[in-house]
Write an enzyme that holds these catalytic residues in place. Structure first.
Site, mmCIF file in Angstrom:
data_model
loop_
_atom_site.group_PDB
_atom_site.id
_atom_site.type_symbol
_atom_site.label_atom_id
_atom_site.label_comp_id
_atom_site.label_asym_id
_atom_site.label_seq_id
_atom_site.Cartn_x
_atom_site.Cartn_y
_atom_site.Cartn_z
ATOM 1 C CB THR A 111 -0.705 -0.129 1.580
ATOM 2 O OG1 THR A 111 -1.827 -1.084 1.464
ATOM 3 C CG2 THR A 111 -1.534 1.186 1.459
ATOM 4 C CB SER A 156 3.124 -8.002 1.733
ATOM 5 O OG SER A 156 1.843 -7.854 2.217
ATOM 6 C CB THR A 179 0.673 -3.461 6.529
ATOM 7 O OG1 THR A 179 -0.472 -3.146 5.974
ATOM 8 C CG2 THR A 179 0.817 -2.077 6.208
ATOM 9 C CG ASP A 180 -2.810 -7.160 3.296
ATOM 10 O OD1 ASP A 180 -2.937 -6.653 4.273
ATOM 11 O OD2 ASP A 180 -2.987 -7.565 2.577
#
Length: 360
Positions: free
Chosen positions: A49, A96, A129-130
């Site tokens: 992101t 990710s 961030t995932d």
């Protein structure tokens, strides 16, 4: 007086506008700027992101992750050049959720080569961030260096009004360039907070303050581009380093989720499909069903499959393990990489148990 008011209004409006990017080469082979008095920081870009793009400045959900290159991200934060000399490396550029252990292994080996250079002070990894915490703990356990490594992401795409990525990136570079950050292991930085990769996890799918370290607490915070650490440099108790400098492939480890009436044969199926180890995201503090435990016991006894009992809860301590290995403080996604690295190193089940117990 009017000129002052107009200047203030213009500045206020400018702060509310999304960043406008001018595309250029996504790779930066040399330092973007060089000042002999500043430390050198290398940024490895993975996508996510923080590198996301949307056609509307108000769009924060329906955007394309991994669309903006590292050079463009750095160009959008010119203040970075006041704190360090920057070199950017575009490793990949995806969300990710698309990353694999092969991607993370490749990143690790690139970083190992970079931290070996005497003129490199620190490393920053821009990342979605995932699965950010997975990459972060892998780096924490495989890059044996006192040089700062900071993994950073964002919850809003780069094109959004009040995008959090630019400030997060600036703060990450500041931390990586600071002597105060030496000897603290791999760190996660978002929303002005600095956390240990070993214990920090994503807790909310949408909010900016998603990364938390509930039990261990944060290492520090950054205010006005100055890192403030709460403690002297230290790494988590019992943390083990694994050498993957010559590793080309990691053993498969699968995660199985615990729920009422779970199908115990899924564990057998995972092993039949090539899993060399299993992590169970158990109920509560790692509880697994009796039929499930019988199957797990057979895999351990008959096929020497290491099985780690973790928890599906947000946080906690897992010492329930039947005949397997308790994950103790590690969540399933972090336990998976710990188990993969342990199997790859040839450790026995007792060795692996000691590693998870933080007493190795």
């Amino acid at each position: 007086m009017w000129s002052s008011i107009i200047s203030f209004l213009f500045f206020s409006v400018a702060l509310c506008q999304p960043l406008l990017f001018q595309k250029r080469s996504s790779n930066v082979s040399d330092f973007i700027s060089f000042n002999a008095s500043l430390p050198n920081v290398t940024i490895f870009a993975m996508g996510g992101t923080i590198a996301g793009y949307a056609s509307s400045s108000t769009e924060t959900v329906d955007y394309a992750a991994g669309s903006v290159g590292i050079a463009t991200l750095v160009d959008a934060v010119p203040a970075i050049k006041n704190f360090s000399n920057i070199r950017g490396v575009q490793v990949t550029n995806v969300g990710s959720e698309e990353l694999t252990p092969a991607n993370v292994l490749n990143l690790t080996q690139l970083i190992l080569a970079e931290v070996a250079k005497p003129d490199v002070h620190g490393i920053v990894v821009t990342h979605g961030t995932d699965s950010l915490e997975e990459t972060a703990i892998f780096l924490d356990m495989t890059v044996n260096t006192t040089k700062p490594i900071v993994v950073v992401g964002a919850m809003r795409p780069s094109t959004a009004i009040s995008a959090d990525g630019p400030m997060n990136l600036l703060n990450a570079v500041v931390v990586a360039a600071s002597n105060r950050s030496i000897g603290r292991g791999t760190m996660i930085l978002l929303n002005d907070r600095i956390g240990s990769a070993f214990y920090t996890t994503k807790t909310n799918g949408n909010m900016l303050d998603t990364f938390k370290s509930y039990e261990a607490g944060f290492l520090g915070m950054i205010l006005d581009q100055r890192p403030h650490f709460f403690y002297s440099p230290a790494t988590p108790t019992g943390k083990v380093h694994f050498d993957v400098s010559n590793t080309t492939e990691l053993p498969a480890v699968e995660i199985l989720y615990g729920y009422q009436g779970l199908n115990p044969n899924l564990a057998k199926a995972a092993v039949d499909l090539g899993a060399k180890g299993l992590v169970l995201a158990g109920m509560g503090a790692a509880s697994w069903t009796d039929p499930g435990n019988e199957v797990i016991d057979g895999l351990i006894s008959n096929q020497s499959i290491p099985v780690v009992y973790s928890h599906r809860t947000m946080d906690g301590f897992s010492d329930y393990y039947y005949n397997g290995i308790p994950a103790y403080f590690q969540n399933p996604q972090k336990a998976r990489y710990m188990l993969m690295l342990s199997i790859n190193a040839g450790y026995s089940i007792q060795n692996i148990t000691d590693i998870f117990s933080l007493e190795y």
